[in-house]
Design an enzyme around this catalytic site. Structure first.
Site, PDB file in Angstrom:
ATOM      1  N   GLU A 251     -21.552 -10.413  -3.243  1.00 21.19           N
ATOM      2  CA  GLU A 251     -22.427 -10.713  -4.636  1.00 21.19           C
ATOM      3  C   GLU A 251     -21.909 -10.582  -5.600  1.00 21.19           C
ATOM      4  O   GLU A 251     -21.696 -11.263  -6.545  1.00 21.19           O
ATOM      5  CB  GLU A 251     -23.482  -9.684  -4.080  1.00 21.19           C
TER       6      GLU A 251
ATOM      7  N   CYS B 249     -31.563  -0.026  -1.363  1.00 23.55           N
ATOM      8  CA  CYS B 249     -31.467  -1.137  -1.448  1.00 23.55           C
ATOM      9  C   CYS B 249     -29.580  -1.507  -1.726  1.00 23.55           C
ATOM     10  O   CYS B 249     -28.183  -1.165  -1.335  1.00 23.55           O
ATOM     11  CB  CYS B 249     -32.546  -1.880  -1.927  1.00 23.55           C
TER      12      CYS B 249
ATOM     13  N   GLU C  95     -40.176   3.189  -1.467  1.00 24.01           N
ATOM     14  CA  GLU C  95     -41.267   3.597  -2.375  1.00 24.01           C
ATOM     15  C   GLU C  95     -42.374   2.863  -2.664  1.00 24.01           C
ATOM     16  O   GLU C  95     -43.625   2.927  -2.601  1.00 24.01           O
ATOM     17  CB  GLU C  95     -40.105   3.976  -4.250  1.00 24.01           C
TER      18      GLU C  95
ATOM     19  N   GLN D 276     -25.973  -0.065  -0.544  1.00 20.20           N
ATOM     20  CA  GLN D 276     -24.754  -1.002  -0.109  1.00 20.20           C
ATOM     21  C   GLN D 276     -23.671   0.020  -1.450  1.00 20.20           C
ATOM     22  O   GLN D 276     -22.346  -0.255  -0.868  1.00 20.20           O
ATOM     23  CB  GLN D 276     -25.249  -2.216  -0.692  1.00 20.20           C
TER      24      GLN D 276
ATOM     25  N   HIS E  97     -36.732  -0.987   0.496  1.00 16.00           N
ATOM     26  CA  HIS E  97     -37.612   0.089   0.072  1.00 16.00           C
ATOM     27  C   HIS E  97     -38.175   1.280  -0.341  1.00 16.00           C
ATOM     28  O   HIS E  97     -39.841   0.377   0.770  1.00 16.00           O
ATOM     29  CB  HIS E  97     -37.971  -0.968  -1.027  1.00 16.00           C
TER      30      HIS E  97
END
Length: 537
Positions: free
Chosen positions: A408, A384, A513, A388, A511
Site C-alpha cells: 500500500e 487493522c 471496537e 500491519q 476491528h
C-alpha cells in the site's frame, strides 16, 4: 403487536445536537420495557455510504456484521441496545438515487417520467419499512440526518409526511430535537429558534408530537409551557435534554423527563411496566466510581477529531468499567513521532494502541510507537493498520529487512510483508470493495489471545481492510518470535499476531471496537486495560 409502530427523530436549529444519542436512549428505554426496538439512520448526503469519506469529514465509518459501511450513529445504536444492525439500518441519498436510477434503466417505471415525488419518496418509504415489515420489531425508530430546512433533507421530510398519513393515527409520531440557547448577556434561555424550527417543519406538513430541547441550563416550567403553547405540543411532551457528563446518563435523564411514557401514550401502547435498567446502572456506577486509573496512548493520524476513533474510545469506557478503572486516553498524532525525540512523547504511558487507518501519511510514527512498546514491554494493541505496522516493525528491527513495508505504501519493496490479496489486485472502485463484515477466525491453542477470549476456539469479528499479512513471510516471522495466533481457515489469512515473550502484545487485522457494547464489553479491550493496570503497578 399486530402492527409495527414508527418513530421519526428530526433535528432543528443546528446540527450535532445528538439525535443519535436521543434515539438510542429512547430505544433503550422501550427495549427495557419489553418492546422489540431497532433504529435506522437516513443520511441526506449523496455518497452511497461513508466508506470513501475522510474521517475528518464524517468521523468514523462503522461496519456491520453483513459488511455495510455505515454512519457512526449505528455504533451508538448497537452499544446502547446490545443488538446488531445491518445494511437496512442505514440509508443514504446516494443509495436511494442509485436504486431509482437502476430501476429506471431496467424499464421498471414503464416509461413514466421519474421524479422526486413520487419515485424518490416511494423508495425512501420502502426503505423505512423494510425493518418494520420483517416481523422482528414492535417499534422502529428512524433518525433523519441533517437539520430541518436543509435542501437535501426535503425528500425525506416529504416521505415521512406521506408515511405518517398512510400509517394512520397512533402508528407513527415525530420527535423534534432542537436547541434552546442561553444568552449570557441577557441571562436567559431563548425559545425563538425552536419556534422557527417547528414552524419550518409544519410548513412541510409535519407536526411535531414531542419536543426534545437540548440545553446547557435547566428549562423552567414557564418556558416549557411557552414552548408547548407556541409549538403546538402537549405540555408533558416538552422534554428537557440537559448536557450530561456521559452519554450513558442520557437514558436515565430521558426516563426522568418521561420521554418513554409520552411516546407510548402517543403510539397507543401499553405503559404498564417500568424499564429494567439494573445492568445499565451497575455499569454506570462502576464507570463513575473507578478504583484506579491508567493512561493509554492512542496513536493515529486523525486524532484531532475524536469521532474518528469513536468506537475505540467507547470500548475503553466499557472495558474501564469492568476493571473499575478510569482510562485516560492520550491522543498522539503519528506524524509527531517522526522525529528523534519520539520516545519523550511515549513515556509515562501504561499501554499503547496503534489505531486503524489508510494511506502512507504517518506510518513511520506508528512503526516507532510499535517499536517503543515492544522494546520497553509496554502493553500493545494494534488494530487493522496497527497490526500491519507491528508486522512491519518486527520485520525491520528483528528480522533485519530494512525496507520491509506494505505494498500500500511501496509497491516495489523487496520485502512486502503486507500485501494485497489476489482477489483485490484488479479492484479499481474504492467503495465497498474491501474485506468487509464478519469473518471467522480460529485461535491458536495456548495463545494469549485465546485466553483473552475466555479460551474460545473460534471467534467471528468485523473487518474493513484491503491489505493482508503476506503468508510468504509467515515461517520466518514465527521463527523470530512473532506468532500467528489467529487464522481464517477458509482463506488461510493471518488475523492475529502476538509476541509470547512480551507481557501483552497483540495485533489484530479486524476491528474489535465495533462489537463492544455496554452490556458486553469486548474481551480484547477488557484484557488490554487490565494489562495496562498491571503495567502501572
Amino acid at each position: 403487536m399486530s402492527q409495527t409502530k414508527y418513530i421519526f427523530v428530526t433535528g432543528g436549529v443546528t446540527s450535532s445536537l445528538g439525535k443519535g444519542i436521543i434515539a438510542a436512549s429512547l430505544a433503550k428505554l422501550l427495549q427495557a420495557r419489553g418492546y422489540r426496538t431497532t433504529i435506522q439512520k437516513l443520511d441526506p448526503y449523496i455518497n452511497v455510504d461513508p466508506g470513501t469519506l475522510n474521517p475528518y469529514e464524517h468521523g468514523e465509518c462503522y461496519v456491520t456484521d453483513d459488511g455495510a459501511e455505515t454512519d457512526l450513529d449505528l455504533g451508538h445504536y448497537e452499544r446502547f441496545l446490545n443488538s446488531t444492525t445491518s445494511q437496512a439500518n442505514n440509508v443514504t441519498t446516494g443509495r436511494i438515487y442509485q436504486s431509482v436510477i437502476e430501476k429506471e434503466r431496467r424499464g421498471e417505471f414503464l416509461g413514466k417520467t421519474v421524479q422526486v415525488v413520487p419515485h424518490i419518496t416511494n423508495e425512501i418509504k420502502n426503505r423505512i419499512q423494510i425493518l418494520g415489515k420483517s416481523g422482528d420489531y414492535d417499534i422502529v425508530i428512524t433518525e433523519i440526518g441533517g437539520t430541518v430546512g436543509d435542501i437535501e433533507s426535503l425528500p425525506y421530510i416529504e416521505a415521512v409526511r406521506q408515511l405518517l398519513w398512510e400509517l394512520g393515527d397512533n402508528n407513527g409520531i415525530v420527535i423534534h430535537l432542537t436547541l434552546v440557547p442561553y444568552l449570557s448577556a441577557a441571562g436567559e434561555l431563548k425559545t425563538k429558534p425552536t419556534q422557527h424550527s417547528v414552524k419550518t417543519l409544519m410548513e412541510s406538513g409535519i407536526k411535531a408530537d414531542i419536543l426534545v430541547c437540548r440545553t446547557e441550563h435547566e428549562i423552567s416550567d414557564e418556558i416549557k409551557h411557552k414552548l408547548a403553547l407556541f409549538c403546538n405540543v402537549k405540555r408533558e411532551a416538552v422534554i428537557q435534554s440537559i448536557d450530561a457528563s456521559t452519554i450513558y446518563d442520557v437514558p436515565l435523564l430521558m426516563q426522568k423527563e418521561g420521554l418513554d411514557t409520552v411516546t407510548l401514550q402517543r403510539l397507543d401502547l401499553a405503559d404498564n411496566t417500568s424499564p429494567n435498567l439494573d445492568q445499565w446502572n451497575v455499569f454506570l456506577n462502576k464507570h463513575k466510581n473507578p478504583k484506579n486509573e491508567v493512561t493509554i496512548g492512542l496513536v493515529g493520524k486523525y486524532v484531532e477529531l475524536q469521532d474518528s476513533y469513536k468506537s475505540i474510545l467507547e470500548s475503553f469506557i466499557h472495558a474501564g468499567a469492568v476493571n473499575e478503572v478510569k482510562v485516560n486516553v492520550r491522543s498522539i498524532h503519528s506524524e509527531h513521532l517522526s522525529g528523534t525525540n519520539f520516545e519523550e512523547k511515549l513515556k509515562g504511558l501504561n499501554a499503547i494502541l496503534v489505531a486503524p487507518g489508510f494511506g502512507e501519511r504517518g506510518i513511520e510514527g506508528k512503526i516507532k510507537a510499535v517499536q517503543f512498546a515492544r522494546e520497553n514491554n509496554v502493553p500493545f494493541l494494534g488494530i487493522c493498520l496497527g497490526m500491519q505496522m507491528a508486522v512491519i516493525e518486527f520485520s525491520r528491527n528483528v528480522l533485519g529487512f530494512a525496507d520491509a513495508t506494505s505494498t500500500e505504501m511501496n509497491e516495489s519493496t523487496e520485502h512486502p510483508v503486507i500485501n494485497l490479496m489476489e482477489a483485490q489486485k484488479n479492484v479499481t472502485n474504492k467503495g465497498g470493495t474491501m474485506r468487509l463484515g464478519s469473518w471467522d477466525c480460529e485461535l491458536k491453542e495456548g495463545s494469549l489471545v485465546k485466553e483473552m477470549y475466555n479460551n474460545s476456539k473460534d471467534i467471528s469479528e468485523r473487518h474493513r481492510h484491503r491489505y493482508e499479512f503476506n503468508n510468504d513471510y509467515k515461517e520466518q516471522i514465527e521463527k523470530a518470535g512473532m506468532v500467528a495466533s489467529g487464522i481464517n481457515k477458509e482463506t488461510g489469512l493471518v488475523e492475529i499476531v502476538e509476541i509470547p515473550e512480551h507481557p501483552w502484545f497483540i495485533g489484530v487485522q479486524y476491528h474489535p471496537e465495533y462489537k463492544s457494547t455496554v452490556l458486553n464489553p469486548h474481551p480484547l479491550f477488557v484484557g488490554f486495560v487490565k494489562a495496562a493496570l498491571q503495567h502501572k503497578k
